[in-house]
Design a protein around this motif. Structure first.
Motif, short mmCIF file in Angstrom:
data_model
loop_
_atom_site.label_atom_id
_atom_site.label_comp_id
_atom_site.label_asym_id
_atom_site.label_seq_id
_atom_site.Cartn_x
_atom_site.Cartn_y
_atom_site.Cartn_z
N ALA A 26 0.83 -1.20 0.00
CA ALA A 26 0.00 0.00 0.00
C ALA A 26 0.87 1.25 0.00
CB ALA A 26 -0.93 -0.01 1.20
N THR A 27 2.04 1.17 -0.57
CA THR A 27 2.95 2.31 -0.56
C THR A 27 2.81 3.19 -1.79
OG1 THR A 27 4.69 0.94 -1.51
CG2 THR A 27 4.66 1.15 0.89
N PHE A 28 1.99 2.78 -2.73
CA PHE A 28 1.80 3.57 -3.94
C PHE A 28 0.56 4.44 -3.80
CE2 PHE A 28 3.79 -0.48 -5.35
CZ PHE A 28 5.05 0.03 -5.59
N GLU A 29 0.64 5.65 -4.29
CA GLU A 29 -0.42 6.63 -4.11
C GLU A 29 -1.74 6.22 -4.74
OE1 GLU A 29 -0.99 11.10 -5.71
OE2 GLU A 29 0.88 10.72 -4.63
N GLU A 30 -1.69 5.57 -5.88
CA GLU A 30 -2.91 5.32 -6.65
C GLU A 30 -3.72 4.09 -6.24
OE1 GLU A 30 0.23 2.90 -8.71
OE2 GLU A 30 0.17 4.85 -7.73
N ALA A 31 -3.12 3.15 -5.51
CA ALA A 31 -3.86 1.92 -5.22
C ALA A 31 -3.18 1.08 -4.15
CB ALA A 31 -4.01 1.10 -6.49
N VAL A 32 -3.94 0.15 -3.62
CA VAL A 32 -3.42 -0.93 -2.79
C VAL A 32 -3.37 -2.14 -3.71
CG1 VAL A 32 -3.87 -2.45 -0.82
CG2 VAL A 32 -4.38 -0.01 -0.66
#
Length: 66
Positions: A26-32
């Motif tokens: 979950a470290t990406f801004e756009e999605a888990v």
């Protein structure tokens, strides 16, 4: 789960049918991103399940870096 990669976490789910694990990042801004889900039969996560998570995280990273 540092053994899979940076930022990878694990959710443990238990119900009347057994225990399950979900590996996600979950470290990406756009999605888990869910990397792998599997039934848990023993205390130790199998090497094959860990390798699946590593492989999918690598593929996701390659895809995002284009």
């Amino acid at each position: 789960m540092k053994t899979v990669g940076p930022g990878v976490r694990e959710i443990r789910v238990r119900d009347e049918t057994g225990a399950f694990r979900v590996l996600y990042v979950a470290t990406f801004e756009e999605a888990v991103y869910v990397l792998h889900c599997f039934p848990k039969k023993t205390r130790k996560t199998s090497k094959a399940d860990l390798e699946t998570g590593v492989r999918r995280l690598r593929a996701l990273t390659r895809e995002r870096n284009g």
